[in-house]
Design a protein around this motif. Structure first.
Motif, short mmCIF file in Angstrom:
data_model
loop_
_atom_site.label_atom_id
_atom_site.label_comp_id
_atom_site.label_asym_id
_atom_site.label_seq_id
_atom_site.Cartn_x
_atom_site.Cartn_y
_atom_site.Cartn_z
N LEU A 225 0.84 -1.20 0.00
CA LEU A 225 0.00 0.00 0.00
C LEU A 225 0.87 1.24 0.00
CD1 LEU A 225 -2.64 -0.92 2.76
CD2 LEU A 225 -2.92 -1.15 0.28
N TRP B 129 1.30 3.90 2.09
CA TRP B 129 0.88 4.12 3.47
C TRP B 129 0.58 5.58 3.78
CZ3 TRP B 129 -0.69 0.15 6.17
CH2 TRP B 129 -0.24 -1.12 5.80
N TYR C 254 -2.96 6.79 3.77
CA TYR C 254 -3.78 6.46 4.94
C TYR C 254 -3.36 7.26 6.19
CZ TYR C 254 -5.08 2.44 2.08
OH TYR C 254 -5.54 1.63 1.05
N GLU D 97 -6.20 -5.17 -1.52
CA GLU D 97 -7.59 -4.84 -1.18
C GLU D 97 -7.94 -5.29 0.23
OE1 GLU D 97 -12.15 -5.64 -2.79
OE2 GLU D 97 -10.44 -6.46 -3.89
N SER E 170 -6.04 -3.18 2.74
CA SER E 170 -6.62 -1.84 2.81
C SER E 170 -7.88 -1.81 3.67
CB SER E 170 -6.94 -1.34 1.39
OG SER E 170 -7.61 -0.09 1.44
N LYS F 281 -8.38 0.23 7.21
CA LYS F 281 -9.48 1.18 7.43
C LYS F 281 -10.23 0.86 8.73
CE LYS F 281 -10.24 2.22 2.52
NZ LYS F 281 -11.12 1.95 1.35
#
Length: 538
Positions: free
Chosen positions: A21, A23, A26, A112, A115, A119
């Motif tokens: 990801l 990062w 996020y 996915e 992620s 979240k």
């Protein structure tokens, strides 16, 4: 930036997670990577990460031992995400008992899935940090402000719409939707009598956490614990046209199936009808309670219908005693509490055939005591220490006589606890109100508003301040604002009118008047007196 630590004894896994990801998108930075749990624990002490992704199986100290050590030392943060090479239910079950955000199968790990889990971790962090913020800023009493709010909402215990709006705004809860549906869920576990208290708490917390995450994936909802056996779900949708029984049923069914697979517990649920506005949620909750009494193995989820005359007859509406319960629990008034509970016990005794109604009433009084009183869980455990299964004994009774006996112990124990701890509790209320004022000193604080936030009557809060504080309520606010003004004028070099505006005074003139009343000096005199002039050289 949120700090994240990776703990895995496989370097390729570490590299994969780091590169999977972006990062920064996020708001996360990876602060380090450890090869075993012992090394990870040392890095957690050094870097204080908010999120830890750890393999369950590692040398020296495994991921479960790492999570346990962190819980005992640091509490709920960092939050944990577990990695495993294969699905092994026993390990995953234990991981969930440490309130893990999620677990991920290494062989199935992709961007996915990672992620989505991140979240969830960020959402969990936000909730935990808000809870800590409320705790540190002196929110009401010793229990969860969030749970207290929802208990008042479910039982129609708000004094007014204004009080509801004040508390929901203070909790940052959004009630702008036009459709609300309430469900009451009961967890039934096998052989709970063989479990000690800690294991029982872990089982309940893990079940609740997993159920909440699954339900909220399907339909937006607030989920709140009632006791170690029941929780309520408040679904919220933009409009009644958006409500679908099928979607709610699917959410509840999926959650029940998953927790049964992991924890060997069964969930029985009653669901009320859609209502609007939010203050009518109590009506949907009453219906959910009635419907839940009809749930059974063949039909674990029951939706309320107007034809449920039998369940209506078996429901006990605690809001009939709304004023007495609110006064007793909010003001620690043992006389009112004793009188109200004695009246309820008398009602039960006069209708010996209405066991289900008596059981329903006793359980709801238990929910209120657990949520609205300081140290509710601890006090209930102490009051029912002579029972082998504590306060949960209410769930195994089968006659009104047994419930009356339980209620008598409940009444006498509660009154004794409040009498012995009333002074401490009242002092704690004052301390929390003072903290709240200190943390909201820049706002226009009124007696009505602060009392509303704490669920107290303005008159009671005013009297409580006079009896338990050296300053009255208004005097304390003035003192807090002027103390803040002093640092603004000296340390932040603000103009007098700027400080007045920042602190919510209607004018610089009124600010100066209050300043002089509190300090004996005008703001200008205070500045002059506390400003050191440069000395001239001889």
């Amino acid at each position: 930036m949120i700090k994240l630590l990776i703990a895995d004894d496989e370097p390729l896994v570490q590299i994969g997670i780091k590169s999977m990801l972006n990062w920064a998108d996020y708001g996360i930075e990876i602060c380090g990577a450890a090869m075993n749990g012992k090394n990870a624990l040392e890095m957690i002490a050094e870097y204080s990460p908010e999120i830890v992704i750890t393999d369950i199986r590692m040398p020296i100290m495994n991921g479960l031992e790492l999570a346990k050590a962190c819980r005992e030392t640091y509490g709920n943060i960092p939050v944990f995400i577990f990695l495993t090479s294969y699905e092994e239910f026993q390990l995953i079950k234990e991981a969930m008992s440490y309130e893990a955000v999620d677990y991920l199968i290494k062989l199935e790990l992709n961007a996915e899935a990672l992620s989505e889990t991140i979240k969830k971790a960020l959402s969990r962090l936000e909730t935990l940090q808000v809870s800590m913020e409320y705790k540190n800023s002196g929110r009401p009493l010793l229990q969860s402000y969030y749970e207290k709010f929802f208990m008042r909402l479910l039982h129609n215990l708000f004094d007014s719409e204004e009080q509801f709006e004040l508390q929901s705004r203070d909790l940052k809860l959004d009630f702008t939707d036009q459709c609300y549906v309430t469900a009451l869920c009961e967890i039934r576990e096998e052989n709970y009598k063989d479990m000690d208290y800690t294991k029982l708490m872990n089982l309940y917390n893990s079940t609740l956490q997993m159920a909440k995450e699954i339900i909220c994936k399907h339909v937006p909802a607030y989920v709140v614990s009632l006791d170690m056996k029941h929780f309520a779900v408040i679904f919220h949708l933009s409009s009644q046209e958006d409500y679908r029984e099928e979607a709610v049923l699917q959410a509840l069914h999926n959650a029940a199936q998953m927790v049964h697979n992991y924890f060997n517990v069964t969930v029985f649920t009653g669901v009320g009808t859609p209502v609007s506005p939010p203050l009518k949620i109590s009506e949907s909750y009453q219906e959910a309670r009635q419907a839940k009494s009809l749930a059974e193995s063949r039909q674990p989820v029951v939706f309320f219908t107007d034809n449920d005359t039998a369940s209506i007859r078996n429901s006990f509406n605690i809001s009939v005693f709304k004023n007495d319960m609110t006064k007793a629990f909010n003001e620690f008034d043992t006389d009112v509490l004793f009188h109200a509970l004695t009246e309820i016990i008398g009602l039960f005794e006069s209708h010996p055939a209405r066991y289900l109604q008596a059981a329903d009433g006793a359980c709801n009084l238990l929910y209120l005591a657990l949520s609205l009183l300081p140290d509710g869980e601890e006090n209930m455990t102490e009051i029912f220490s002579s029972y082998s299964d504590g306060y949960r004994s209410i769930y195994r009774f089968s006659s009104v006589d047994q419930i009356v006996e339980w209620m008598t112990v409940f009444r006498d124990g509660l009154c004794q606890v409040l009498k012995s701890k009333r002074k401490t509790y009242k002092a704690h209320v004052i301390t929390n109100v003072q903290k709240y004022i200190d943390n909201h000193v820049a706002e226009k604080l009124s007696l009505n508003e602060v009392a509303g936030v704490f669920g107290l009557s303005p008159n009671y809060l005013s009297i409580l301040f006079k009896k338990n504080s050296s300053l009255g309520f208004s005097e304390y606010i003035a003192q807090a604002k002027i103390n803040k003004a002093k640092s603004m004028l000296l340390e932040e070099d603000m103009k007098i009118y700027e400080a007045a505006d920042k602190l919510g005074f209607e004018s610089a003139f009124y600010f100066s008047k209050v300043f002089k009343k509190v300090t004996g000096l005008s703001p200008r005199e205070f500045i002059q007196q506390n400003t050191i002039s440069p000395q001239k050289n001889d």
